[in-house]
Design a protein around this motif. Structure first.
Motif, PDB file in Angstrom:
ATOM      1  N   UNK A 114       0.506  -1.589   0.197  1.00 15.72           N
ATOM      2  CA  UNK A 114      -0.030  -0.275   0.202  1.00 15.72           C
ATOM      3  C   UNK A 114       1.011   1.476  -0.059  1.00 15.72           C
ATOM      4  N   UNK A 115       1.851   0.907   1.068  1.00 17.56           N
ATOM      5  CA  UNK A 115       3.006   2.516   1.062  1.00 17.56           C
ATOM      6  C   UNK A 115       3.686   2.253  -0.583  1.00 17.56           C
ATOM      7  N   UNK A 116       3.380   1.551  -1.513  1.00 19.85           N
ATOM      8  CA  UNK A 116       4.085   1.244  -2.814  1.00 19.85           C
ATOM      9  C   UNK A 116       2.882   2.443  -3.938  1.00 19.85           C
ATOM     10  N   UNK A 117       1.843   1.884  -3.600  1.00 23.11           N
ATOM     11  CA  UNK A 117       0.751   2.439  -4.206  1.00 23.11           C
ATOM     12  C   UNK A 117       0.732   3.830  -3.687  1.00 23.11           C
ATOM     13  N   UNK A 118       1.018   4.576  -3.028  1.00 21.05           N
ATOM     14  CA  UNK A 118       0.446   5.698  -1.923  1.00 21.05           C
ATOM     15  C   UNK A 118       1.658   6.471  -2.812  1.00 21.05           C
ATOM     16  N   UNK A 119       2.964   6.024  -2.907  1.00 26.79           N
ATOM     17  CA  UNK A 119       3.540   6.901  -3.388  1.00 26.79           C
ATOM     18  C   UNK A 119       3.884   6.785  -5.274  1.00 26.79           C
ATOM     19  N   UNK A 120       3.431   5.919  -5.505  1.00 23.08           N
ATOM     20  CA  UNK A 120       2.877   5.727  -6.602  1.00 23.08           C
ATOM     21  C   UNK A 120       1.784   6.697  -7.238  1.00 23.08           C
ATOM     22  N   UNK A 121       0.743   6.838  -6.795  1.00 24.19           N
ATOM     23  CA  UNK A 121       0.137   8.137  -7.075  1.00 24.19           C
ATOM     24  C   UNK A 121       0.658   9.057  -6.487  1.00 24.19           C
ATOM     25  N   UNK A 122       1.677   9.721  -5.515  1.00 23.75           N
ATOM     26  CA  UNK A 122       1.817  10.870  -5.570  1.00 23.75           C
ATOM     27  C   UNK A 122       2.921  11.045  -6.275  1.00 23.75           C
ATOM     28  N   UNK A 123       3.670  10.488  -6.909  1.00 22.16           N
ATOM     29  CA  UNK A 123       4.667  11.367  -7.868  1.00 22.16           C
ATOM     30  C   UNK A 123       3.928  10.933  -9.499  1.00 22.16           C
ATOM     31  N   UNK A 124       3.392   9.875  -9.291  1.00 21.75           N
ATOM     32  CA  UNK A 124       1.955   9.498 -11.090  1.00 21.75           C
ATOM     33  C   UNK A 124       1.697  10.686 -10.845  1.00 21.75           C
ATOM     34  N   UNK A 125       0.455  10.944 -10.262  1.00 22.21           N
ATOM     35  CA  UNK A 125      -0.400  12.079 -10.157  1.00 22.21           C
ATOM     36  C   UNK A 125      -0.889  13.021  -9.156  1.00 22.21           C
ATOM     37  N   UNK A 126       0.714  13.460  -9.250  1.00 23.31           N
ATOM     38  CA  UNK A 126       0.405  14.632  -8.045  1.00 23.31           C
ATOM     39  C   UNK A 126      -0.161  15.302  -7.953  1.00 23.31           C
ATOM     40  N   UNK A 127      -0.816  16.330  -9.055  1.00 22.58           N
ATOM     41  CA  UNK A 127      -2.284  17.079  -8.979  1.00 22.58           C
ATOM     42  C   UNK A 127      -3.239  16.184  -8.556  1.00 22.58           C
ATOM     43  N   UNK A 128      -3.555  15.084  -9.007  1.00 21.78           N
ATOM     44  CA  UNK A 128      -4.871  14.607  -8.048  1.00 21.78           C
ATOM     45  C   UNK A 128      -4.656  13.746  -6.722  1.00 21.78           C
ATOM     46  N   UNK A 129      -3.767  13.554  -5.986  1.00 23.54           N
ATOM     47  CA  UNK A 129      -2.967  13.121  -5.274  1.00 23.54           C
ATOM     48  C   UNK A 129      -4.531  12.706  -3.391  1.00 23.54           C
ATOM     49  N   UNK A 130      -4.758  14.311  -3.202  1.00 19.39           N
ATOM     50  CA  UNK A 130      -6.201  14.263  -2.863  1.00 19.39           C
ATOM     51  C   UNK A 130      -6.960  13.827  -2.802  1.00 19.39           C
ATOM     52  N   UNK A 131      -7.634  13.855  -3.970  1.00 17.07           N
ATOM     53  CA  UNK A 131      -8.736  13.429  -4.324  1.00 17.07           C
ATOM     54  C   UNK A 131      -8.419  11.956  -4.278  1.00 17.07           C
ATOM     55  N   UNK A 132      -7.427  10.991  -4.962  1.00 13.89           N
ATOM     56  CA  UNK A 132      -7.383   9.818  -4.469  1.00 13.89           C
ATOM     57  C   UNK A 132      -7.340   9.003  -3.431  1.00 13.89           C
ATOM     58  N   UNK A 133      -5.937  10.220  -2.442  1.00 13.07           N
ATOM     59  CA  UNK A 133      -5.904   9.366  -1.458  1.00 13.07           C
ATOM     60  C   UNK A 133      -6.584  10.067  -0.275  1.00 13.07           C
ATOM     61  N   UNK A 134      -7.939  10.356  -0.430  1.00 16.25           N
ATOM     62  CA  UNK A 134      -8.540  10.142   0.883  1.00 16.25           C
ATOM     63  C   UNK A 134      -9.228  10.057   2.679  1.00 16.25           C
ATOM     64  N   UNK A 135      -8.955  10.949   3.166  1.00 19.53           N
ATOM     65  CA  UNK A 135      -9.141  10.332   4.520  1.00 19.53           C
ATOM     66  C   UNK A 135     -10.354   9.041   4.752  1.00 19.53           C
TER      67      UNK A 135
END
Length: 307
Positions: A114-135
């Motif tokens: 899951x941490x790998x997935x989190x880093x993938x979202x943060x690096x590959x789609x930084x502008x959508x990170x907050x919308x993907x990784x919601x609470x």
């Protein structure tokens, strides 16, 4: 030998060390204290600082809590047996240790995936990170990390506990489900099938997610600018080191359990079986505490403020 239900198991990897057992006891105890201290420190620092209430740090809290959990399944019994002349373990306690150690390993792999997935979202789609990784999504991922391994290992134990056994010797310093199944005189077909399914889910889903995430990260690194590459390296290096270390330890443990390693000394075999249970809880707090600048600064401030 007739098959029967045995009230205890004997751990056969311990050997007489004479007076050196007190030295080994102190070394293992010191290691356990360091694991508790380092992991608790980082958990407290992340929890009390609202600036660190981000998905990446919440997953780190889950990682550190799991290391405390896994260590509690190994070290107390290990310390007792280092000093004890008898290495018998009551069957219920043995299965409890198996449950803790197996769930620890499964949670660790799931958490790293899951941490790998989190880093993938943060690096590959930084502008959508907050919308993907919601609470709510982070909460669901955390629930999956912890609940799924408990169910999966619970089924594994429920299949092994009723087996009729023709022996009680486990050639390790802790209880292991694989060796208990090998001791069985009753039919173990269901156990073997479930064991294959268990390993398949780990390899396909967990390792698959890790490989997919880092393939996408590498693609961004090679095609992006220098700043993007530096950001990816700085955030991924601690995770990659942790992942490689734990995977290597788990691989060595599986290899030395499944294949004949009589060519190795007993001490080497014990070291290989303990590596992924002892090195990871020591390495991760040091690794993340030193490599992540924000966490390092807050840890230093927390310790200096308290002293």
């Amino acid at each position: 030998m007739n098959a029967t239900y045995l009230p205890y198991f004997t751990l056969g990897a311990y050997f007489d060390t004479g007076r050196l057992k007190y030295l080994y006891f102190m070394i293992v105890l010191l290691l356990y204290v360091c694991i508790i201290g380092a992991n608790v420190l980082l958990i407290v620092v992340i929890c009390v600082n609202r600036a660190l209430h981000e998905p990446m740090y919440l997953f780190l809290v889950s990682l550190f809590v799991n290391e405390l959990y896994g260590s509690s399944g190994l070290f107390p019994l290990l310390l007792v047996h280092i000093l004890s002349e008898s290495h018998a373990v009551p069957a219920p306690l043995c299965f409890l240790q198996i449950f803790v150690i197996y769930t620890y390993a499964n949670i660790q792999f799931s958490n790293l995936a899951i941490m790998s997935y989190d880093r993938y979202v943060a690096i590959c789609t930084p502008l959508q990170y907050n919308s993907y990784m919601t609470t709510s999504r982070v909460a669901k991922l955390m629930a999956f990390i912890w609940l799924y391994p408990f169910v999966e290992v619970g089924v594994l134990i429920s299949l092994s506990a009723p087996l009729q056994l023709c022996g009680n010797l486990i050639p390790k310093v802790y209880c292991d489900n694989y060796y208990i199944v090998r001791l069985a005189c009753s039919d173990t077909t269901v156990n073997n099938i479930y064991g294959i399914v268990y390993m398949f889910t780990v390899i396909v889903f967990i390792i698959g997610l890790i490989l997919y995430s880092y393939m996408r990260i590498l693609k961004v690194c090679f095609s992006g600018c220098k700043q993007t590459r530096q950001k990816a390296i700085s955030t991924c290096v601690p995770h990659l080191i942790s992942l490689i270390n734990f995977s290597s330890g788990a691989f060595f443990e599986v290899m030395q359990s499944r294949f004949n390693m009589s060519g190795l000394s007993l001490v080497t075999r014990i070291f290989l079986s303990l590596y992924f249970l002892t090195c990871q809880p020591v390495l991760n707090p040091v690794l993340y505490g030193l490599q992540m600048s924000k966490l390092r600064v807050l840890c230093k401030h927390f310790l200096l403020h308290r002293t």
